[in-house]
Design an enzyme around this catalytic site. Sequence first.
Site, PDB file in Angstrom:
ATOM      1  N   SER A  12       0.841  -1.191   0.000  1.00 51.48           N
ATOM      2  CA  SER A  12       0.000   0.000   0.000  1.00 51.48           C
ATOM      3  C   SER A  12       0.878   1.244   0.000  1.00 51.48           C
ATOM      4  O   SER A  12       1.649   1.486   0.941  1.00 51.48           O
ATOM      5  CB  SER A  12      -0.894   0.010   1.247  1.00 51.48           C
ATOM      6  OG  SER A  12      -1.467   1.285   1.396  1.00 51.48           O
ATOM      7  N   HIS A  37      -1.475  -1.224  -4.068  1.00 52.12           N
ATOM      8  CA  HIS A  37      -2.740  -0.791  -3.483  1.00 52.12           C
ATOM      9  C   HIS A  37      -2.666   0.716  -3.271  1.00 52.12           C
ATOM     10  O   HIS A  37      -1.717   1.221  -2.671  1.00 52.12           O
ATOM     11  CB  HIS A  37      -2.914  -1.541  -2.164  1.00 52.12           C
ATOM     12  CG  HIS A  37      -4.192  -1.295  -1.442  1.00 52.12           C
ATOM     13  ND1 HIS A  37      -5.336  -2.024  -1.683  1.00 52.12           N
ATOM     14  CD2 HIS A  37      -4.498  -0.426  -0.457  1.00 52.12           C
ATOM     15  CE1 HIS A  37      -6.292  -1.594  -0.873  1.00 52.12           C
ATOM     16  NE2 HIS A  37      -5.819  -0.625  -0.120  1.00 52.12           N
ATOM     17  N   ASP A  39      -4.731   3.991  -1.741  1.00 51.44           N
ATOM     18  CA  ASP A  39      -5.818   4.351  -0.833  1.00 51.44           C
ATOM     19  C   ASP A  39      -6.298   5.769  -1.079  1.00 51.44           C
ATOM     20  O   ASP A  39      -5.593   6.732  -0.767  1.00 51.44           O
ATOM     21  CB  ASP A  39      -5.324   4.231   0.617  1.00 51.44           C
ATOM     22  CG  ASP A  39      -5.134   2.784   1.019  1.00 51.44           C
ATOM     23  OD1 ASP A  39      -6.117   2.032   0.988  1.00 51.44           O
ATOM     24  OD2 ASP A  39      -3.993   2.412   1.351  1.00 51.44           O
ATOM     25  N   MET A  41      -8.799   8.744  -0.165  1.00 56.78           N
ATOM     26  CA  MET A  41      -9.616   9.185   0.984  1.00 56.78           C
ATOM     27  C   MET A  41     -10.109  10.601   0.758  1.00 56.78           C
ATOM     28  O   MET A  41      -9.343  11.454   0.292  1.00 56.78           O
ATOM     29  CB  MET A  41      -8.773   9.144   2.255  1.00 56.78           C
ATOM     30  CG  MET A  41      -8.178   7.781   2.529  1.00 56.78           C
ATOM     31  SD  MET A  41      -7.202   7.816   4.038  1.00 56.78           S
ATOM     32  CE  MET A  41      -6.523   6.158   4.011  1.00 56.78           C
ATOM     33  N   HIS A  70      -8.411   1.611  -3.806  1.00 55.53           N
ATOM     34  CA  HIS A  70      -9.335   1.446  -2.679  1.00 55.53           C
ATOM     35  C   HIS A  70     -10.002   2.789  -2.414  1.00 55.53           C
ATOM     36  O   HIS A  70      -9.377   3.717  -1.897  1.00 55.53           O
ATOM     37  CB  HIS A  70      -8.527   0.956  -1.466  1.00 55.53           C
ATOM     38  CG  HIS A  70      -9.341   0.690  -0.246  1.00 55.53           C
ATOM     39  ND1 HIS A  70      -8.766   0.356   0.962  1.00 55.53           N
ATOM     40  CD2 HIS A  70     -10.673   0.684  -0.026  1.00 55.53           C
ATOM     41  CE1 HIS A  70      -9.718   0.186   1.865  1.00 55.53           C
ATOM     42  NE2 HIS A  70     -10.887   0.395   1.292  1.00 55.53           N
ATOM     43  N   MET A  72     -12.050   5.026  -0.470  1.00 59.13           N
ATOM     44  CA  MET A  72     -12.673   5.326   0.827  1.00 59.13           C
ATOM     45  C   MET A  72     -13.297   6.705   0.708  1.00 59.13           C
ATOM     46  O   MET A  72     -12.847   7.680   1.327  1.00 59.13           O
ATOM     47  CB  MET A  72     -11.614   5.249   1.937  1.00 59.13           C
ATOM     48  CG  MET A  72     -11.248   3.805   2.264  1.00 59.13           C
ATOM     49  SD  MET A  72      -9.720   3.665   3.192  1.00 59.13           S
ATOM     50  CE  MET A  72      -8.566   3.756   1.848  1.00 59.13           C
ATOM     51  N   MET A 141     -11.771  -5.214   5.789  1.00 60.36           N
ATOM     52  CA  MET A 141     -10.876  -4.301   6.490  1.00 60.36           C
ATOM     53  C   MET A 141     -10.582  -4.815   7.888  1.00 60.36           C
ATOM     54  O   MET A 141     -11.496  -5.139   8.650  1.00 60.36           O
ATOM     55  CB  MET A 141     -11.496  -2.904   6.564  1.00 60.36           C
ATOM     56  CG  MET A 141     -11.539  -2.267   5.199  1.00 60.36           C
ATOM     57  SD  MET A 141     -10.688  -0.677   5.039  1.00 60.36           S
ATOM     58  CE  MET A 141      -9.166  -0.858   5.900  1.00 60.36           C
ATOM     59  N   ASP A 179      -7.039  -6.047   4.592  1.00 56.44           N
ATOM     60  CA  ASP A 179      -6.377  -4.748   4.531  1.00 56.44           C
ATOM     61  C   ASP A 179      -6.348  -4.101   5.909  1.00 56.44           C
ATOM     62  O   ASP A 179      -7.393  -3.759   6.466  1.00 56.44           O
ATOM     63  CB  ASP A 179      -7.137  -3.860   3.533  1.00 56.44           C
ATOM     64  CG  ASP A 179      -6.490  -2.488   3.343  1.00 56.44           C
ATOM     65  OD1 ASP A 179      -5.382  -2.272   3.864  1.00 56.44           O
ATOM     66  OD2 ASP A 179      -7.114  -1.652   2.662  1.00 56.44           O
TER      67      ASP A 179
HETATM   68  C1  DX5 Z   1      -6.269   2.051   5.729  1.00 53.52           C
HETATM   69  C2  DX5 Z   1      -5.905   1.637   4.323  1.00 53.52           C
HETATM   70  C3  DX5 Z   1      -4.865   0.592   4.264  1.00 53.52           C
HETATM   71  C4  DX5 Z   1      -3.536   0.996   4.878  1.00 53.52           C
HETATM   72  C5  DX5 Z   1      -2.751  -0.240   5.182  1.00 53.52           C
HETATM   73  O1  DX5 Z   1      -7.398   2.836   5.697  1.00 53.52           O
HETATM   74  O2  DX5 Z   1      -7.047   1.128   3.650  1.00 53.52           O
HETATM   75  O3  DX5 Z   1      -4.681   0.125   2.925  1.00 53.52           O
HETATM   76  O4  DX5 Z   1      -2.793   1.826   4.035  1.00 53.52           O
HETATM   77  O5  DX5 Z   1      -1.632   0.117   5.916  1.00 53.52           O
HETATM   78  P1  DX5 Z   1      -1.080  -0.849   7.070  1.00 53.52           P
HETATM   79  O6  DX5 Z   1      -0.709  -2.156   6.404  1.00 53.52           O
HETATM   80  O7  DX5 Z   1       0.100  -0.121   7.618  1.00 53.52           O
HETATM   81  O8  DX5 Z   1      -2.167  -1.051   8.083  1.00 53.52           O
HETATM   82 ZN    ZN Z   2      -6.613   0.174   1.680  1.00 53.37          ZN
END
Ligand code: DX5
Ligand code: ZN
Length: 230
Positions: A12, A37, A39, A41, A70, A72, A141, A179
């Site tokens: 990620s 991956h 993320d 947000m 991903h 969010m 998650m 995740d």
């Molecule tokens: C959290 C993200 C994850 C995060 C994972 O909201 O969706 O993908 O980046 O990071 P680690 O592996 O450090 O928990």
């Molecule tokens: Zn994620």
Amino acid sequence: MPSPARLRLAPSLLSADFGALGEAVLAAERGGADALHLDVMDGHFVPNLSFGPALVAAVRARTRLPLDVHLMIDDPLRYAEAFRRAGGDTLVFHVEARSDPTAAVRAVHDLGAHVGAAIRPDSPISLIEPLADRLDQILVMSVHPGFSGQKFIPEVLPKVTAARSLLAETNPGADVSIDGGITAETAVGAARAGANFFVCGNSVFAGGTVDANLRRLRAAVEEGARGAVR
Ligand code: DX5
Ligand code: ZN
């Protein structure tokens, strides 16, 4: 019997040094990552902001690895096309988001991308059930979404097993992704519970070398998969 989805590691980029993102991408690729991956947000769906399509496009320009985006965000439907254009191969939306899940699955497939549905740690797997036969990925998650580097929540493991059995009959090639808080320790149990796709942020980028970290994680998921619930 159709073969189950193969074991895959997806670093990620949220945990990478944004000032040297290109190098992080290449290090992950060299270390044998199976996907990346990303993320996204929006500061509404989760209490944090990260990045948008421009960054996904910049990563796309650096690698041929599949990009797992991903989302969010409150309204994934509204932005699906932009992330697809930016080069996302799999678009993962949350079933708790504002967009209608059935419409989101259809829209992502119409864009020619793979589609994943994600659930928060406190949401029931029943939210995924009606979609299961059309999904390419179920993402469970194992931390509350918003930040990397949080502690793994082991109580979600029964949902991983439930996701795997939901897919077993009609859609065995789909990925069960986990995740949040995945380390060489927690990955063993996640693989044993039935996950085959492992998102790893801090355990890849926050210390040591990407290469050695990925090797350790690979050994852990293989160990877990040997005793896996399938
Ligand atoms: C959290 C993200 C994850 C995060 C994972 O909201 O969706 O993908 O980046 O990071 P680690 O592996 O450090 O928990
Ligand atoms: Zn994620």
